[in-house]
Structures are given as C-alpha cells and as structure tokens.
Design a protein around this motif. Structure first.
Motif, PDB file in Angstrom:
ATOM      1  N   CYS A 138       0.842  -1.197   0.000  1.00  0.00           N
ATOM      2  CA  CYS A 138       0.000   0.000   0.000  1.00  0.00           C
ATOM      3  C   CYS A 138       0.877   1.247   0.000  1.00  0.00           C
ATOM      4  O   CYS A 138       1.868   1.324   0.719  1.00  0.00           O
ATOM      5  N   TYR A 140      -0.050   4.204   0.961  1.00  0.00           N
ATOM      6  CA  TYR A 140      -0.398   5.195   1.974  1.00  0.00           C
ATOM      7  C   TYR A 140       0.709   5.249   3.025  1.00  0.00           C
ATOM      8  O   TYR A 140       1.203   4.209   3.451  1.00  0.00           O
ATOM      9  N   CYS A 143       1.370   2.707   6.057  1.00  0.00           N
ATOM     10  CA  CYS A 143       0.555   1.495   5.955  1.00  0.00           C
ATOM     11  C   CYS A 143       1.464   0.390   5.425  1.00  0.00           C
ATOM     12  O   CYS A 143       2.158   0.586   4.428  1.00  0.00           O
ATOM     13  N   ASN A 145       0.287  -2.705   4.712  1.00  0.00           N
ATOM     14  CA  ASN A 145      -0.531  -3.758   4.093  1.00  0.00           C
ATOM     15  C   ASN A 145      -0.047  -4.079   2.681  1.00  0.00           C
ATOM     16  O   ASN A 145       0.472  -3.212   1.978  1.00  0.00           O
ATOM     17  N   CYS A 159      -4.383  -0.279  -0.233  1.00  0.00           N
ATOM     18  CA  CYS A 159      -4.966  -1.516   0.264  1.00  0.00           C
ATOM     19  C   CYS A 159      -6.461  -1.346   0.509  1.00  0.00           C
ATOM     20  O   CYS A 159      -7.012  -0.264   0.308  1.00  0.00           O
ATOM     21  N   CYS A 163      -7.371   2.949   2.960  1.00  0.00           N
ATOM     22  CA  CYS A 163      -6.301   3.894   2.604  1.00  0.00           C
ATOM     23  C   CYS A 163      -6.633   4.686   1.346  1.00  0.00           C
ATOM     24  O   CYS A 163      -6.257   5.849   1.224  1.00  0.00           O
TER      25      CYS A 163
HETATM   26 ZN   LIG Z   1      -3.150   0.757   3.249  1.00  0.00          ZN
END
Ligand SMILES: [Zn+2]
Ligand SMILES: [Zn+2]
Length: 181
Positions: A138, A140, A143, A145, A159, A163
């Motif tokens: 991800c 962001y 983050c 993920n 993700c 986000c």
């Molecule tokens: Zn994310």
C-alpha cells in the motif's frame, strides 16, 4: 481478468491473510476471527475451529508476507518450498457448484496446509505470467498492508483497509488549501 478465477481468489485471500499480521492489532485474535476469515474468503473443506489450527494459520503469515518483498528467485524458492513440504499434487476438481479449479492437497488436509498450498499455486501463476509487479504494498504513508492489483491498467495503489479513501480525502483537502492560498 489477468488470472484464472481460482488464482485471483487465492491471491486476494493470501493478501488478506498477510494483512491480518500487520502493524495494527492482530487480525486473527481468536478462533472466531479465523471462522470469519474462512467464511469471507469462501474457504471450504476441513475446518477445526481449534487453537492449534489458529496457531498454524498465524505461523504461516510471515513466510507469505515475504513474497511481497522478495525478488523473483526468493519467491520461487518460497513457492517451491511450500509445494514440496506439503507434497502438492495438482488436481482439477469441482465442488459446491464451483467450476473446475485446481486443488493441490486434499480437502481434508489441515487449513493452514491448504492456505499455504493455495497461496503457492497462485503465486506460481503470477511468476509464470511475469506479473509480479501486481504484488505491491500500500502506498499510503505508514501502511504496511500488501495488495494484489488485479486492475486492467495496473493502477491500484492502496490496500482495502480504507487507505484509498484516506488518500482521496487528503488530496481533496490539499486542493482546497491550495485554492485558498
Ligand atoms: Zn493501506
Ligand atoms: Zn475448491
């Protein structure tokens, strides 16, 4: 769609499984959470609802997360290792009104084994298709993920934990602030 339907659903489930062990709270805190995960991702076959099963599933996650960060040679060694360890033997089968798809371990194999082998089979498809760029983290900030970009133009950046919305809100605020100044 870039991959076969069973590959796509395995990739999505694998990313979701990896993300249950992110920076935030434990995503599989108890047997009930694993039951939910099992249902949401349409797993079938043996499901024990036990602490031992939960522990085995949790223990699989770091190895699967590594796939998102490794180079192709390391990914191949993870995939081959999982297939070898679990003595994968691909068979086309149909059940529960699903179209023919591959299972490489019996349906009564432990859940963590089936998750591991399904993930390995799906990642094998991604490697063979030269599509590893679709496995991304991800974008962001902060983050961690992972995500599988199954979009046509490979445009997915965030993700599924919200986000994308957060990024859109931030961009909107930034535009407004820029317009004011
Ligand atoms: Zn994310
Ligand atoms: Zn199946």
């Amino acid at each position: 769609m870039p991959f076969a339907h069973d590959t796509e659903s395995s990739l999505i489930a694998t990313a979701a499984l990896v993300n249950t062990a992110g920076q935030g709270d434990e995503g599989l805190p108890d047997v009930a959470a694993l039951n939910d995960f099992f249902t949401v991702h349409s797993y079938s076959g043996r499901h024990e609802h036990t602490e031992a099963e939960l522990r085995a599933v949790r223990a699989l996650r770091p190895r699967l997360r590594r796939i998102w960060h490794a180079d192709v040679d390391e990914i191949v060694s993870i995939v081959n290792g999982l297939l070898r360890e679990h003595r994968a033997l691909p068979q086309l089968i149909t059940h529960d009104d699903e179209p023919y798809h591959l299972h490489a371990v019996p349906r009564d194999a432990p859940l963590a084994t089936r998750m591991a082998v399904e993930a390995a089979m799906a990642i094998a498809d991604v490697v063979r298709g030269g599509e590893l760029r679709r496995l991304r983290t991800c974008e962001y900030p902060d983050c961690d993920n992972v995500l599988v970009d199954l979009s046509k133009n490979r445009s997915r950046r965030f993700c599924e934990a919200g986000c994308g919305n957060r990024a859109a809100v931030n961009a909107y605020r930034a535009r407004k602030a820029a317009a004011r100044s």
